[in-house]
Write a protein that holds these residues in place. Structure first.
Motif, PDB file in Angstrom:
ATOM      1  N   MET A 112     -11.283  14.316  -2.450  1.00 50.03           N
ATOM      2  CA  MET A 112     -11.461  12.898  -2.161  1.00 50.03           C
ATOM      3  C   MET A 112     -12.093  12.774  -0.786  1.00 50.03           C
ATOM      4  O   MET A 112     -11.755  13.527   0.122  1.00 50.03           O
ATOM      5  N   THR A 113     -13.002  11.837  -0.638  1.00 48.02           N
ATOM      6  CA  THR A 113     -13.598  11.622   0.672  1.00 48.02           C
ATOM      7  C   THR A 113     -12.672  10.754   1.513  1.00 48.02           C
ATOM      8  O   THR A 113     -11.779  10.083   0.984  1.00 48.02           O
ATOM      9  N   ALA A 169     -10.171   7.665   0.268  1.00 50.71           N
ATOM     10  CA  ALA A 169      -8.746   7.669   0.592  1.00 50.71           C
ATOM     11  C   ALA A 169      -8.365   6.424   1.391  1.00 50.71           C
ATOM     12  O   ALA A 169      -7.320   5.817   1.141  1.00 50.71           O
ATOM     13  N   GLN A 170      -9.203   6.021   2.333  1.00 50.67           N
ATOM     14  CA  GLN A 170      -8.930   4.816   3.119  1.00 50.67           C
ATOM     15  C   GLN A 170      -8.945   3.573   2.239  1.00 50.67           C
ATOM     16  O   GLN A 170      -8.121   2.668   2.413  1.00 50.67           O
ATOM     17  N   MET A 171      -9.868   3.527   1.272  1.00 51.60           N
ATOM     18  CA  MET A 171      -9.943   2.390   0.359  1.00 51.60           C
ATOM     19  C   MET A 171      -8.668   2.295  -0.488  1.00 51.60           C
ATOM     20  O   MET A 171      -8.088   1.218  -0.633  1.00 51.60           O
ATOM     21  N   MET A 172      -8.210   3.444  -1.016  1.00 48.79           N
ATOM     22  CA  MET A 172      -6.999   3.442  -1.831  1.00 48.79           C
ATOM     23  C   MET A 172      -5.778   3.077  -0.986  1.00 48.79           C
ATOM     24  O   MET A 172      -4.912   2.330  -1.445  1.00 48.79           O
ATOM     25  N   TYR A 173      -5.717   3.570   0.235  1.00 49.65           N
ATOM     26  CA  TYR A 173      -4.608   3.240   1.128  1.00 49.65           C
ATOM     27  C   TYR A 173      -4.569   1.740   1.386  1.00 49.65           C
ATOM     28  O   TYR A 173      -3.516   1.122   1.335  1.00 49.65           O
ATOM     29  N   LYS A 174      -5.740   1.137   1.623  1.00 51.37           N
ATOM     30  CA  LYS A 174      -5.802  -0.303   1.865  1.00 51.37           C
ATOM     31  C   LYS A 174      -5.362  -1.083   0.625  1.00 51.37           C
ATOM     32  O   LYS A 174      -4.654  -2.086   0.738  1.00 51.37           O
ATOM     33  N   LEU A 175      -5.762  -0.627  -0.562  1.00 55.17           N
ATOM     34  CA  LEU A 175      -5.337  -1.300  -1.798  1.00 55.17           C
ATOM     35  C   LEU A 175      -3.817  -1.303  -1.933  1.00 55.17           C
ATOM     36  O   LEU A 175      -3.218  -2.323  -2.292  1.00 55.17           O
ATOM     37  N   TRP A 176      -3.187  -0.178  -1.638  1.00 56.40           N
ATOM     38  CA  TRP A 176      -1.730  -0.101  -1.761  1.00 56.40           C
ATOM     39  C   TRP A 176      -1.039  -0.894  -0.662  1.00 56.40           C
ATOM     40  O   TRP A 176       0.043  -1.444  -0.875  1.00 56.40           O
ATOM     41  N   CYS A 177      -1.661  -0.984   0.507  1.00 57.35           N
ATOM     42  CA  CYS A 177      -1.106  -1.844   1.570  1.00 57.35           C
ATOM     43  C   CYS A 177      -1.157  -3.305   1.139  1.00 57.35           C
ATOM     44  O   CYS A 177      -0.207  -4.066   1.364  1.00 57.35           O
ATOM     45  N   ASN A 202       9.313   0.676  -4.864  1.00 55.77           N
ATOM     46  CA  ASN A 202       9.344   2.110  -4.549  1.00 55.77           C
ATOM     47  C   ASN A 202       8.071   2.813  -4.984  1.00 55.77           C
ATOM     48  O   ASN A 202       7.599   3.719  -4.306  1.00 55.77           O
ATOM     49  N   VAL A 203       7.512   2.417  -6.121  1.00 57.53           N
ATOM     50  CA  VAL A 203       6.266   3.011  -6.600  1.00 57.53           C
ATOM     51  C   VAL A 203       5.134   2.687  -5.622  1.00 57.53           C
ATOM     52  O   VAL A 203       4.348   3.562  -5.259  1.00 57.53           O
ATOM     53  N   VAL A 204       5.065   1.447  -5.188  1.00 59.70           N
ATOM     54  CA  VAL A 204       4.016   1.031  -4.256  1.00 59.70           C
ATOM     55  C   VAL A 204       4.149   1.792  -2.937  1.00 59.70           C
ATOM     56  O   VAL A 204       3.165   2.314  -2.404  1.00 59.70           O
ATOM     57  N   LEU A 205       5.357   1.906  -2.421  1.00 56.97           N
ATOM     58  CA  LEU A 205       5.566   2.611  -1.158  1.00 56.97           C
ATOM     59  C   LEU A 205       5.251   4.099  -1.271  1.00 56.97           C
ATOM     60  O   LEU A 205       4.685   4.695  -0.358  1.00 56.97           O
ATOM     61  N   GLU A 206       5.587   4.692  -2.424  1.00 61.44           N
ATOM     62  CA  GLU A 206       5.299   6.111  -2.634  1.00 61.44           C
ATOM     63  C   GLU A 206       3.798   6.355  -2.666  1.00 61.44           C
ATOM     64  O   GLU A 206       3.308   7.306  -2.062  1.00 61.44           O
ATOM     65  N   ARG A 207       3.051   5.503  -3.363  1.00 65.70           N
ATOM     66  CA  ARG A 207       1.586   5.661  -3.441  1.00 65.70           C
ATOM     67  C   ARG A 207       0.945   5.395  -2.079  1.00 65.70           C
ATOM     68  O   ARG A 207       0.000   6.074  -1.697  1.00 65.70           O
ATOM     69  N   LYS A 208       1.479   4.437  -1.347  1.00 60.50           N
ATOM     70  CA  LYS A 208       0.962   4.156  -0.006  1.00 60.50           C
ATOM     71  C   LYS A 208       1.175   5.367   0.899  1.00 60.50           C
ATOM     72  O   LYS A 208       0.284   5.773   1.639  1.00 60.50           O
ATOM     73  N   ARG A 209       2.360   5.974   0.825  1.00 60.61           N
ATOM     74  CA  ARG A 209       2.672   7.169   1.609  1.00 60.61           C
ATOM     75  C   ARG A 209       1.750   8.329   1.210  1.00 60.61           C
ATOM     76  O   ARG A 209       1.252   9.065   2.061  1.00 60.61           O
ATOM     77  N   TYR A 210       1.517   8.477  -0.097  1.00 57.59           N
ATOM     78  CA  TYR A 210       0.651   9.541  -0.613  1.00 57.59           C
ATOM     79  C   TYR A 210      -0.759   9.432  -0.046  1.00 57.59           C
ATOM     80  O   TYR A 210      -1.309  10.394   0.486  1.00 57.59           O
ATOM     81  N   TYR A 211      -1.353   8.240  -0.157  1.00 59.78           N
ATOM     82  CA  TYR A 211      -2.712   8.070   0.343  1.00 59.78           C
ATOM     83  C   TYR A 211      -2.755   8.084   1.868  1.00 59.78           C
ATOM     84  O   TYR A 211      -3.745   8.517   2.459  1.00 59.78           O
TER      85      TYR A 211
END
Length: 77
Positions: A4-5, A9-17, A42-51
């Motif tokens: 992943m570039t 990764a920043q785009m996905m992190y922003k989406l989850w935020c 919890n799912v949202v926080l886990e994905r945010k932490r992942y990205y």
């Protein structure tokens, strides 16, 4: 680590935020064209932490995260 570039990764992190903010205010949100009204925070926080970790790894290659002590169990001899 996934291929992943940093921009992806920043785009996905922003989406989850954004999803976390929407859930905190009780509104629905949209990710990748899907409209969500309820989901487990919890799912949202886990994905945010992942990205977030992926972004950190891509921004700082070669840096190691400090290990964390999970717990200590005392015992008598």
């Amino acid at each position: 680590m996934p291929k992943m570039t940093l921009a992806e990764a920043q785009m996905m992190y922003k989406l989850w935020c954004d999803a976390e903010a929407a859930l905190a205010t009780g509104k629905s949100y949209t990710i990748a064209g899907r409209s969500m009204t309820r989901t487990d925070m919890n799912v949202v926080l886990e994905r945010k932490r992942y990205y977030g970790r992926i972004v950190d790894d891509l921004e700082n290659p070669g840096m190691k995260r400090r290990s964390k002590v999970r717990g200590i169990t005392p015992f008598d001899r």
